[in-house]
Motif scaffolding. Structure first.
Motif, PDB file in Angstrom:
ATOM      1  N   GLU A  19      -6.578  12.303   7.025  1.00 38.11           N
ATOM      2  CA  GLU A  19      -5.288  12.666   8.742  1.00 38.11           C
ATOM      3  C   GLU A  19      -6.448  13.084   9.850  1.00 38.11           C
ATOM      4  OE1 GLU A  19      -1.328  12.973   9.329  1.00 38.11           O
ATOM      5  OE2 GLU A  19      -1.412  11.419   7.003  1.00 38.11           O
TER       6      GLU A  19
ATOM      7  N   GLY B 148      -0.961   9.969   2.275  1.00 33.61           N
ATOM      8  CA  GLY B 148      -0.875  10.649   4.074  1.00 33.61           C
ATOM      9  C   GLY B 148      -0.057   9.828   4.241  1.00 33.61           C
TER      10      GLY B 148
ATOM     11  N   ASP C 270      -3.150   5.694  -3.269  1.00 33.90           N
ATOM     12  CA  ASP C 270      -4.099   5.831  -3.149  1.00 33.90           C
ATOM     13  C   ASP C 270      -3.580   7.473  -3.129  1.00 33.90           C
ATOM     14  OD1 ASP C 270      -6.064   7.064  -2.986  1.00 33.90           O
ATOM     15  OD2 ASP C 270      -7.154   5.877  -0.814  1.00 33.90           O
ATOM     16  N   GLU C 271      -3.660   7.811  -3.836  1.00 30.93           N
ATOM     17  CA  GLU C 271      -3.605   9.444  -4.584  1.00 30.93           C
ATOM     18  C   GLU C 271      -2.369   9.681  -4.086  1.00 30.93           C
ATOM     19  OE1 GLU C 271      -5.098  11.949  -5.339  1.00 30.93           O
ATOM     20  OE2 GLU C 271      -7.629  11.294  -5.202  1.00 30.93           O
TER      21      GLU C 271
ATOM     22  N   PHE D 106       0.691  -1.193  -0.047  1.00 29.21           N
ATOM     23  CA  PHE D 106       0.502  -0.357   0.145  1.00 29.21           C
ATOM     24  C   PHE D 106       1.236   0.956   0.382  1.00 29.21           C
ATOM     25  CE2 PHE D 106      -2.847  -2.669   1.844  1.00 29.21           C
ATOM     26  CZ  PHE D 106      -3.779  -2.715   1.283  1.00 29.21           C
TER      27      PHE D 106
ATOM     28  N   PHE E 251      -0.095   5.757   0.003  1.00 29.89           N
ATOM     29  CA  PHE E 251      -0.677   6.480   0.808  1.00 29.89           C
ATOM     30  C   PHE E 251      -0.945   8.166   0.354  1.00 29.89           C
ATOM     31  CE2 PHE E 251      -1.441   2.699   3.285  1.00 29.89           C
ATOM     32  CZ  PHE E 251      -2.984   2.841   3.123  1.00 29.89           C
TER      33      PHE E 251
ATOM     34  N   ILE F 112      -2.367   1.657  10.481  1.00 27.02           N
ATOM     35  CA  ILE F 112      -1.716   0.950   9.393  1.00 27.02           C
ATOM     36  C   ILE F 112      -0.987  -0.022   9.675  1.00 27.02           C
ATOM     37  CG2 ILE F 112       0.340   2.061   9.014  1.00 27.02           C
ATOM     38  CD1 ILE F 112      -0.498   4.600   9.984  1.00 27.02           C
TER      39      ILE F 112
ATOM     40  N   ASN G 230       0.924   7.693   5.819  1.00 29.95           N
ATOM     41  CA  ASN G 230       0.486   6.408   6.466  1.00 29.95           C
ATOM     42  C   ASN G 230       2.182   6.047   7.202  1.00 29.95           C
ATOM     43  OD1 ASN G 230      -1.787   7.128   6.774  1.00 29.95           O
ATOM     44  ND2 ASN G 230      -2.511   5.671   5.346  1.00 29.95           N
TER      45      ASN G 230
END
Lengths: 246, 407
Positions: free
Chosen positions: B407, A108, A183-184, A104, A106, B317, A110
């Motif tokens: 976020e 942000g 994802d973006e 994954f 992301f 996460i 993460n």
């Protein structure tokens, strides 16, 4: 698209048939409101493809991504990943698929804030049952390949956005998954860094044959992909392969 | 993920929130320290009582003369002198009885050099020291021949000896008892208080014959105040009581249907009451202390719940990169258990330290057993598992979908 499927001789990595997803909410009167997000999606993605899924907010692209990533389950239809029916798998088996078969990335990033870049990259190996020393060794090797070996002992807040996203990509790659879901991935990055990250995805796709599924709403980011799928209001409205893409 | 890796993750989380970890641990520390302190005080009291009972001598009966009444007016126990020295000798011959000691007593003034001291004079036989498990600090007890010749010899209790002689060794010195010179043949080792709280060391012992003829005098020659009887064994206490009663009834020529003119008391039964009281005391103390442990446990649950909410993002996460529910559950459970065990160890050390302080300043006997250490340990990990389980379960049940994207 039938023409697309016949172009490939191998089995698809991802096969989605008549996939539906709806959410049920309780309204103020205690009644149930059903909100359908995805309608009868049919999709086959083959090993080695680089696919961009586009759509406006609310088009259902994130929901599709969550289902593809085994983070969510469909309410109808079937989803086969590497020819396994994901809907029938237990929570533990899904966790194992997320660990072994999917990487994954992301918007942000993460990353786990309290860990160094090295430990962030090593964590999926720990969950795979590999010892700490061995995990750290492999994580360092992975960071070296992404050009971040000098930042291994930095915490995420000591890294730039581009560096953080590279750490996240290293983490996604550490278990050598056949599929990366992004994802973006450039949503929080400037143009220059976005281009670098996309070049890295392109390289991974070209050199290592990793299947990449990218979700974005920016045309210039989607332009890196070889195939474009456009979602609108929960329906696939466009699915085209770009011959010119390198 | 293997277990040591999960331990590592849990330790990392604890280290990174030092203040939170410390405050949570404080609840456990106070709880365990309180339990250990209270248990050690309770155990100390029981040990003290057991020691007193052991020193009192085992399998003892106290036989006291009966009550008499005149014109419907009862004079109470010991108001008639129905027991005699010869009764005591006869009882000693019973097969279920090991030894007896007849006792008379009175209050006398003792003089040595310029000092004087008033105390109880006990007239008895040499067997008294055997039955009561007395040990000699110096010198010896008086003998059978002293008894037969009504010799002027005395054995001093340790407090009496200290008050009259200070640091001098009284053995071989002459002391005046009721103005008559007595040779001190021995001094007893200190025993402390009896179960009833009477000081057993402020005393002087002389042969019963000497006492009767020269010191206390006697309204009824040969009668005694009470006798101590030591049974042969623990198992034969009931038999001994029966035999003593039968023999004394026979010797006192009591017709069938007439009440005993004496009372046989089993001192072991009295000791049992004291032991039970101490046991109840330690249970009550332990229960009170357990409440603080419970409060500490609830504190842990509280903090862990907050922690799970705070770490929602981290948890999902981890799930996205392959953690299964069990790995998340174990990590959070271990955090709680580690807080408890670390708090337990610190609390144990503080509890033992506190017990030591109490024993130093309050002059109480404090006993710490390995069982108590184990109990504190077991209890604190049980509290950790019990109160850590719900928050950990909540963490493991999180759905990764919603929290990941924003976020």
């Amino acid at each position: 698209m039938p023409s697309l499927q016949t172009a490939h001789s191998t089995e698809p990595l991802i096969r989605i048939e008549n996939l539906c997803k709806s959410y049920s909410l309780q309204d103020a009167d205690g009644g149930t409101i059903t909100n359908q997000v995805l309608f009868d999606i049919n999709l086959a993605i083959y090993p080695g493809e680089f696919v961009a899924i586009m759509g406006q907010s609310g088009s259902g692209k994130s929901t599709l991504m969550n289902i593809l990533g085994c983070l969510d389950t469909p309410t109808g239809g079937s989803y086969r990943l590497s020819d396994r029916n994901v809907a029938t798998l237990s929570g533990n088996e899904l966790a194992r698929i997320r660990n072994q078969n999917i990487g994954f990335v992301f918007q942000g990033f993460n990353l786990l804030k309290r860990m160094t870049a090295l430990d962030n990259v090593a964590t999926p190996l720990l969950y795979a049952g590999i010892g700490r020393e061995q995990s750290r060794k492999r994580a360092l090797e992975q960071l070296r390949q992404t050009g971040l070996e000098n930042f291994a002992m930095h915490h995420p807040n000591q890294l730039s956005g581009g560096q953080q996203q590279r750490v996240a990509i290293s983490r996604a790659l550490i278990n050598r998954p056949p599929l990366i879901l992004a994802d973006e991935p450039t949503g929080n990055l400037d143009t220059q860094t976005s281009a670098e990250i996309m070049a890295l995805f392109e390289q991974l796709n070209r050199e290592q044959g990793i299947t990449i599924v990218l979700i974005t709403h920016e045309n210039d980011i989607a332009a890196y992909a070889k195939r474009l799928i456009r979602l609108k209001d929960g329906h696939v409205v466009l699915d085209q392969t770009r011959e010119s893409a390198s | 993920m293997n277990f040591t890796a999960i331990v590592g993750e849990a330790l990392r989380a604890l280290r990174q929130n030092r203040l939170r970890t410390g405050l949570t641990m404080l609840g456990m520390i106070i709880g365990v320290a309180a339990v250990v302190l209270m248990l050690s005080i309770g155990q100390g009291a029981r040990t003290k009582i057991n020691e007193t009972i052991a020193e009192m001598g085992s399998n003892l009966f106290l036989v006291v003369p009966g009550a008499t009444s005149s014109g419907g007016f009862s004079f109470g126990s010991g108001s008639v002198r129905t027991l005699t020295i010869n009764d005591s000798y006869a009882v000693a011959e019973l097969s279920s009885v090991r030894a007896t000691a007849p006792v008379t007593s009175g209050t006398v003034q003792l003089n040595y050099a310029a000092k004087n001291w008033s105390t109880i004079v006990t007239g008895t036989t040499p067997d008294y020291f055997v039955v009561g498990k007395w040990k000699m600090e110096s010198g010896t007890a008086f003998t059978e021949s002293d008894l037969r010749s009504a010799a002027r010899v005395a054995v001093l209790g340790s407090i009496t000896a200290k008050n009259l002689f200070g640091d001098e060794d009284p053995a071989g010195k002459t002391v005046r008892i009721a103005n008559r010179p007595f040779l001190v043949v021995g001094v007893l080792m200190a025993k402390g208080q009896s179960l009833t709280g009477r000081d057993q060391d402020d005393n002087v012992f002389i042969p019963i014959t000497t006492s009767e003829r020269q010191i206390t005098g006697n309204q009824f020659p040969g009668s005694i105040r009470y006798m101590l009887v030591q049974g042969n064994s623990d198992d034969e206490m009931d038999l001994a009581e029966l035999e003593i009663t039968q023999l004394l009834r026979q010797r006192h020529r009591l017709a069938t249907g007439k009440d005993n003119d004496f009372t046989v008391r089993n001192l072991t039964a009295i000791a049992d009451v004291a032991t039970n009281a101490a046991k109840i005391m330690s249970i009550v103390l332990g229960a009170i202390a357990s409440v603080s442990l419970l409060v500490g446990g609830i504190g842990i649950m509280n903090i862990m719940l907050v922690s799970v909410t705070e770490c929602t993002r981290e948890i999902v996460i981890r799930m996205a990169i392959g953690a299964n529910q069990r790995a998340i559950l174990t990590q959070f459970l271990l955090e709680a258990v580690m807080i408890c065990i670390m708090g337990g160890i610190i609390g144990l050390v503080l509890g033992i330290g506190g017990a030591w302080l109490v024993s130093q300043f309050a002059d109480m006997l404090i006993v710490i057993t390995l069982g108590m250490v184990g109990l504190a340990f077991l209890f604190s990990s049980a509290v950790g598992i019990f109160f850590g389980f719900y928050p950990a379960k909540k963490a493991a049940a999180l759905k990764p979908v919603d929290a990941l994207r924003y976020e």
